[in-house]
Scaffold this motif. Structure first.
Motif, PDB file in Angstrom:
ATOM      1  N   PHE A 164       1.225  -1.121  -0.116  1.00 11.96           N
ATOM      2  CA  PHE A 164       0.302  -0.444   0.089  1.00 11.96           C
ATOM      3  C   PHE A 164       0.494   1.427   0.014  1.00 11.96           C
ATOM      4  O   PHE A 164       0.490   2.490  -0.545  1.00 11.96           O
ATOM      5  N   PHE A 185      -6.621  -5.163   1.349  1.00  9.06           N
ATOM      6  CA  PHE A 185      -7.217  -3.737   2.609  1.00  9.06           C
ATOM      7  C   PHE A 185      -8.121  -4.577   3.796  1.00  9.06           C
ATOM      8  O   PHE A 185      -8.017  -4.071   4.775  1.00  9.06           O
ATOM      9  N   LEU A 190      -2.366  -0.801   7.802  1.00 10.86           N
ATOM     10  CA  LEU A 190      -1.667  -0.265   6.962  1.00 10.86           C
ATOM     11  C   LEU A 190      -1.081   0.811   8.355  1.00 10.86           C
ATOM     12  O   LEU A 190      -1.474   1.737   8.590  1.00 10.86           O
ATOM     13  N   LYS A 201      -8.470   4.221   3.944  1.00 15.32           N
ATOM     14  CA  LYS A 201      -8.172   2.975   2.331  1.00 15.32           C
ATOM     15  C   LYS A 201      -9.280   3.587   1.186  1.00 15.32           C
ATOM     16  O   LYS A 201      -8.424   3.353   0.258  1.00 15.32           O
ATOM     17  N   LYS A 205      -7.012   3.336  -2.463  1.00 15.65           N
ATOM     18  CA  LYS A 205      -8.408   2.799  -3.826  1.00 15.65           C
ATOM     19  C   LYS A 205      -8.243   3.474  -4.589  1.00 15.65           C
ATOM     20  O   LYS A 205      -7.917   3.384  -5.771  1.00 15.65           O
TER      21      LYS A 205
END
Length: 291
Positions: A164, A185, A190, A201, A205
């Motif tokens: 990420f 996710f 994270l 998130k 995305k």
């Protein structure tokens, strides 16, 4: 890479030229030294025209006189590198054997080293290849070409980066299916690596969608402080993404050179992909992880 003018569309309305006849009963002429590049050119043209092409069409596409080309085509047909049927020439069994032998010699990521070393010199920055690890969703570096600058980005072979937060990781993550991204996710931690790391998130995305659309990922101090990363997908012959070509730079050079470095990494990844047999645009289809 050879750049032959073979992209023109074959005009199917062309009538067959009188010389577009079966060479089976003709004497086989041997091509001279000048025919060496024409041999490669003809094979490349016919590789892009699997339906075959007539003598007239090949002469037009290769910008070669028909009288010169005919002797070459007869010799290649006699040696089974071409077939000739219904007035059209097409690749023969020996051409396919040659292609298979060339592909068999390819080894990834070693095949990418010349491109990486040239790119490292041109950019003045460290170039790496990252692949998806097999044991957990992360990227692992499998090859590098180091910058010669005293102040440079350094990463060892086998080092990992989170998907990420790293440029290469985002390229690999963007190549996954929607279901795979959702699962990632759902389970990924994270965690911020710097004060600038993006961990939301929804924002991530949106960034992945942009990577999928542009084919390039750029990160500023997301995985490490004072590091800017650039990455683009490396594709195999099917168009599937098998790795990411990554460039690491200090912020002092990466931010001012942002657009230049994006263009360089995209071009480098395209060159490596071409060496692997990729010949056209594709969606970011994801491939299997590295062992």
């Amino acid at each position: 890479m050879y750049n032959f003018s073979h992209r023109s569309t074959v005009d199917r309305s062309m009538a067959h030229h009188p010389e577009d006849r079966d060479p089976g009963t003709e004497s086989t002429a041997s091509p001279g030294p000048r025919a060496t590049t024409r041999i490669v050119q003809v094979l490349r043209i016919l590789a892009d025209h699997p339906q075959g092409a007539t003598l007239t069409e090949l002469a037009d596409l290769s910008a070669t006189p028909k009288t010169s080309l005919l002797a070459l085509l007869r010799a290649l047909t006699h040696a089974h590198y071409l077939t000739h049927d219904g007035g059209k020439y097409a690749l023969g069994v020996e051409a396919f054997k040659l292609g298979a032998a060339i592909v068999a010699q390819r080894r990834f990521p070693e095949i990418a080293r010349p491109v990486m070393e040239r790119l490292a010199l041109e950019a003045g920055e460290t170039i790496l290849i990252g692949q998806l690890a097999s044991d957990r969703p992360s990227m692992v570096y499998v090859m590098s070409a180091q910058s010669r600058n005293a102040i440079r980005f350094i990463a060892g072979i086998g080092e990992r980066r989170e998907l990420f937060s790293s440029s290469g990781g985002r390229v690999l993550l963007a190549a996954m299916s929607e279901a795979q991204q959702t699962e990632y996710f759902r389970t990924a931690e994270l965690r911020a690596h710097t004060s600038a790391t993006r961990t939301q998130k929804r924002e991530l995305k949106a960034l992945l969608k942009e990577v999928a659309e542009t084919g390039v990922a750029a990160t500023v101090e997301q995985s490490s402080a004072d590091v800017v990363g650039f990455a683009a997908p490396i594709r195999d012959e099917s168009g599937a993404v098998i790795a990411a070509l990554v460039m690491g730079t200090p912020v002092s050079r990466g931010v001012p050179g942002m657009e230049r470095f994006k263009a360089l990494i995209a071009r480098g990844a395209a060159e490596v992909s071409a060496l692997l047999g990729y010949a056209g645009p594709s969606t970011l289809a994801f491939s299997k992880p590295v062992a």
